[in-house]
Design an enzyme around this catalytic site. Sequence first.
Site, PDB file in Angstrom:
ATOM      1  N   ASP A  35      13.410  99.992  68.822  1.00  0.00           N
ATOM      2  CA  ASP A  35      13.429 100.979  67.739  1.00  0.00           C
ATOM      3  C   ASP A  35      13.733 102.347  68.350  1.00  0.00           C
ATOM      4  O   ASP A  35      12.976 102.831  69.202  1.00  0.00           O
ATOM      5  CB  ASP A  35      12.078 100.980  67.019  1.00  0.00           C
ATOM      6  N   ASP A 101      33.727 112.578  64.998  1.00  0.00           N
ATOM      7  CA  ASP A 101      34.536 113.761  64.666  1.00  0.00           C
ATOM      8  C   ASP A 101      33.671 114.854  64.023  1.00  0.00           C
ATOM      9  O   ASP A 101      34.086 116.013  63.962  1.00  0.00           O
ATOM     10  CB  ASP A 101      35.658 113.373  63.700  1.00  0.00           C
ATOM     11  N   TYR A 124      23.689 115.751  60.657  1.00  0.00           N
ATOM     12  CA  TYR A 124      24.164 114.549  61.366  1.00  0.00           C
ATOM     13  C   TYR A 124      25.049 114.951  62.549  1.00  0.00           C
ATOM     14  O   TYR A 124      24.849 114.483  63.676  1.00  0.00           O
ATOM     15  CB  TYR A 124      24.941 113.651  60.391  1.00  0.00           C
TER      16      TYR A 124
HETATM   17  P1  NDP Z   1      26.115 101.592  61.113  1.00  0.00           P
HETATM   18  O1  NDP Z   1      25.483 102.525  60.157  1.00  0.00           O
HETATM   19  O2  NDP Z   1      26.944 100.454  60.612  1.00  0.00           O
HETATM   20  O3  NDP Z   1      24.999 100.953  62.073  1.00  0.00           O
HETATM   21  C1  NDP Z   1      23.999 101.738  62.625  1.00  0.00           C
HETATM   22  C2  NDP Z   1      23.150 100.822  63.506  1.00  0.00           C
HETATM   23  O4  NDP Z   1      22.087 101.609  64.037  1.00  0.00           O
HETATM   24  C3  NDP Z   1      22.526  99.655  62.747  1.00  0.00           C
HETATM   25  O5  NDP Z   1      22.519  98.513  63.577  1.00  0.00           O
HETATM   26  C4  NDP Z   1      21.097 100.153  62.517  1.00  0.00           C
HETATM   27  O6  NDP Z   1      20.147  99.125  62.416  1.00  0.00           O
HETATM   28  C5  NDP Z   1      20.883 100.904  63.801  1.00  0.00           C
HETATM   29  N1  NDP Z   1      19.759 101.822  63.716  1.00  0.00           N
HETATM   30  C6  NDP Z   1      19.612 102.911  62.918  1.00  0.00           C
HETATM   31  N2  NDP Z   1      18.424 103.483  63.141  1.00  0.00           N
HETATM   32  C7  NDP Z   1      17.809 102.743  64.094  1.00  0.00           C
HETATM   33  C8  NDP Z   1      16.559 102.817  64.763  1.00  0.00           C
HETATM   34  N3  NDP Z   1      15.654 103.769  64.476  1.00  0.00           N
HETATM   35  N4  NDP Z   1      16.271 101.891  65.724  1.00  0.00           N
HETATM   36  C9  NDP Z   1      17.143 100.920  66.022  1.00  0.00           C
HETATM   37  N5  NDP Z   1      18.323 100.768  65.400  1.00  0.00           N
HETATM   38  C10 NDP Z   1      18.657 101.674  64.452  1.00  0.00           C
HETATM   39  O7  NDP Z   1      26.951 102.479  62.131  1.00  0.00           O
HETATM   40  P2  NDP Z   1      28.382 102.215  62.774  1.00  0.00           P
HETATM   41  O8  NDP Z   1      28.394 100.920  63.478  1.00  0.00           O
HETATM   42  O9  NDP Z   1      29.420 102.496  61.750  1.00  0.00           O
HETATM   43  O10 NDP Z   1      28.416 103.408  63.816  1.00  0.00           O
HETATM   44  C11 NDP Z   1      28.551 103.165  65.216  1.00  0.00           C
HETATM   45  C12 NDP Z   1      28.708 104.490  65.914  1.00  0.00           C
HETATM   46  O11 NDP Z   1      29.876 105.163  65.438  1.00  0.00           O
HETATM   47  C13 NDP Z   1      27.548 105.471  65.724  1.00  0.00           C
HETATM   48  O12 NDP Z   1      27.314 106.134  66.930  1.00  0.00           O
HETATM   49  C14 NDP Z   1      28.083 106.440  64.689  1.00  0.00           C
HETATM   50  O13 NDP Z   1      27.459 107.702  64.800  1.00  0.00           O
HETATM   51  C15 NDP Z   1      29.544 106.492  65.069  1.00  0.00           C
HETATM   52  N6  NDP Z   1      30.436 106.886  63.982  1.00  0.00           N
HETATM   53  C16 NDP Z   1      30.419 106.191  62.801  1.00  0.00           C
HETATM   54  C17 NDP Z   1      31.271 106.551  61.778  1.00  0.00           C
HETATM   55  C18 NDP Z   1      31.302 105.799  60.498  1.00  0.00           C
HETATM   56  O14 NDP Z   1      32.170 106.072  59.666  1.00  0.00           O
HETATM   57  N7  NDP Z   1      30.407 104.823  60.267  1.00  0.00           N
HETATM   58  C19 NDP Z   1      32.226 107.671  61.920  1.00  0.00           C
HETATM   59  C20 NDP Z   1      32.178 108.317  63.228  1.00  0.00           C
HETATM   60  C21 NDP Z   1      31.307 107.910  64.207  1.00  0.00           C
HETATM   61  P3  NDP Z   1      19.567  98.647  60.975  1.00  0.00           P
HETATM   62  O15 NDP Z   1      20.638  97.744  60.391  1.00  0.00           O
HETATM   63  O16 NDP Z   1      18.323  97.930  61.325  1.00  0.00           O
HETATM   64  O17 NDP Z   1      19.361  99.889  60.150  1.00  0.00           O
END
Ligand code: NDP
Length: 287
Positions: A35, A101, A124
Amino acid sequence: MKKALVFGATGQVACALQRCAGDVVLEVRGRDEADFSDPAACAAWVAQTDADVVINAVAYTAVDKAEGDEAAALVVNATTPGAIAIAAAARGLPLVHISTDYVFDGAGDAPFGLDHPVAPLGAYGRSKLAGEVAVRAAGGVHAIFRTSWVVSPDGANFVKTMLRLGAERERLTIVADQIGGPTPADDIAVACFVAARQLLAGPSKSGTYHLSGGPDVSWADFAREIFRQAGLACEVVDIPSSAYPTPARRPLNSRLDNCATEAAFGLARPDWRFGLTEILKALGAKH
Ligand code: NDP
């Protein structure tokens, strides 16, 4: 590279890493075991792993919610990545980390280069920028990939929202003055593995990179291409961002200059239109 420790099990990039791992064994640590509100617990997984590299696919990605929850976003997006980076540096393990970005202010209409000053518009972006700073400050070998507009068959994203709304409605109003590069999560996953291998071979490429799909497009034109490829007869009407207010301001310009990524890792800018086809096929939505 034999084995990678991956933080995140359920997100778009986390799922893509599991899909694209090939012969790399993954040690996947999801929220139940790691977590990110507990930095020490997450760093402990790095201290005890037998993996060759660490990849962080976890983030607090709820951009609007973060406006009223910045402290929590900061822990997940900066404090814990920093703790992981320190633990990885202590063990000599390269770390691949994903950023956004949203570290930029979205001004102008030129692609943002690596040397462009950062100036996030909201909570964010500030938390993700703090994560970059923490990873660099740990002093270990790392690759930080700033990406944008991530799409995939998994989780929640623009493609899946458009498929749902496009099937329900004859006409949709979509923002047309935000321009960026939609990025298939599979292309990010492949980049993570390519970078990890090259960082293992030597630390000279340690640093920050931009990785976004091309060509750059507005959300409205992205929606049109989704509907075209999915065979949905939904009309898209352009609107300005001002007609679609959200708690967090979005950058108007999300274009990223990918040149350094191509030069360092031989990773050509992915064409999101091909990635979109694969996503629609995976969702059973390709026309
Ligand atoms: P998602 O929102 O699809 O996934 C986020 C992940 O983080 C999930 O597996 C979620 O788990 C996990 N998570 C969130 N909070 C916690 C916590 N407290 N402890 C453990 N796990 C946690 O994100 P993406 O895959 O789309 O994003 C990947 C990367 O790309 C990130 O670094 C994001 O900032 C970056 N990014 C994403 C963009 C987008 O459009 N999505 C754009 C630009 C950058 P759970 O399912 O349990 O909540």
